[in-house]
Design a protein around this motif. Structure first.
Motif, short mmCIF file in Angstrom:
data_model
loop_
_atom_site.label_atom_id
_atom_site.label_comp_id
_atom_site.label_asym_id
_atom_site.label_seq_id
_atom_site.Cartn_x
_atom_site.Cartn_y
_atom_site.Cartn_z
N TRP A 5 10.88 9.66 -6.04
CA TRP A 5 10.88 9.76 -4.59
C TRP A 5 12.25 10.20 -4.10
CZ3 TRP A 5 6.34 9.10 -2.14
CH2 TRP A 5 5.33 8.47 -2.84
N LEU A 7 14.57 9.84 -0.58
CA LEU A 7 14.70 9.07 0.65
C LEU A 7 15.68 9.80 1.54
CD1 LEU A 7 14.11 6.31 2.10
CD2 LEU A 7 16.18 5.48 1.01
N THR A 15 18.29 9.56 -3.89
CA THR A 15 17.20 9.37 -4.84
C THR A 15 17.22 7.92 -5.30
OG1 THR A 15 17.48 11.65 -5.55
CG2 THR A 15 16.16 10.24 -6.97
N VAL A 49 10.45 9.77 3.58
CA VAL A 49 10.36 9.81 2.13
C VAL A 49 9.54 11.02 1.72
CG1 VAL A 49 10.61 7.33 1.77
CG2 VAL A 49 8.35 8.29 2.09
N ALA A 51 7.67 12.72 -2.08
CA ALA A 51 7.41 12.60 -3.51
C ALA A 51 8.10 13.74 -4.25
CB ALA A 51 5.92 12.62 -3.78
N GLU A 60 9.34 19.21 -4.76
CA GLU A 60 9.33 18.08 -3.83
C GLU A 60 8.21 18.29 -2.82
OE1 GLU A 60 13.12 16.48 -2.44
OE2 GLU A 60 12.31 16.52 -0.41
N LYS A 63 7.73 15.85 3.46
CA LYS A 63 8.31 14.58 3.92
C LYS A 63 7.28 13.81 4.73
CE LYS A 63 12.98 16.42 4.28
NZ LYS A 63 14.03 16.83 5.21
N SER A 64 7.39 12.50 4.69
CA SER A 64 6.53 11.64 5.49
C SER A 64 6.89 11.79 6.97
CB SER A 64 6.72 10.18 5.08
OG SER A 64 8.03 9.74 5.45
#
Length: 87
Positions: A5, A7, A15, A49, A51, A60, A63-64
């Motif tokens: 993940w 951040l 990370t 966050v 994944a 990647e 993003k959320s």
């Protein structure tokens, strides 16, 4: 190479390293935890966050949606008084 993940705090990427915990008695899934340092700047922080995939490509995901973390730092404690005398 396993994934992980990313951040984001106000756009700055870190990370976090996750540690496996116990298995959830409800879902049966493995629980993971991570530790991060609280931002040192007071105020609102936009946190997201994403994944991260493993392997050679190491991409990647999206993003959320951001959520707000509000940091309130403690007031500074004054120094102990010195050279006091009483009568």
């Amino acid at each position: 190479v396993p994934g992980g993940w990313a951040l984001y705090d106000n756009g700055s990427r870190t990370t976090p390293v996750f540690a496996p915990g116990t298995t959830s008695p409800v879902s049966g899934l493995q629980l993971y935890t991570f530790t991060t340092t609280v931002p040192t700047a007071a105020g609102a922080h936009s946190v997201q966050v994403a994944a991260v995939t493993g392997g050679v490509s190491g991409g990647e995901g999206a993003k959320s949606a951001p959520f707000v973390l509000t940091v309130a730092l403690p007031a500074t404690v004054g120094s102990q008084p010195v050279k006091l005398s009483g009568q």
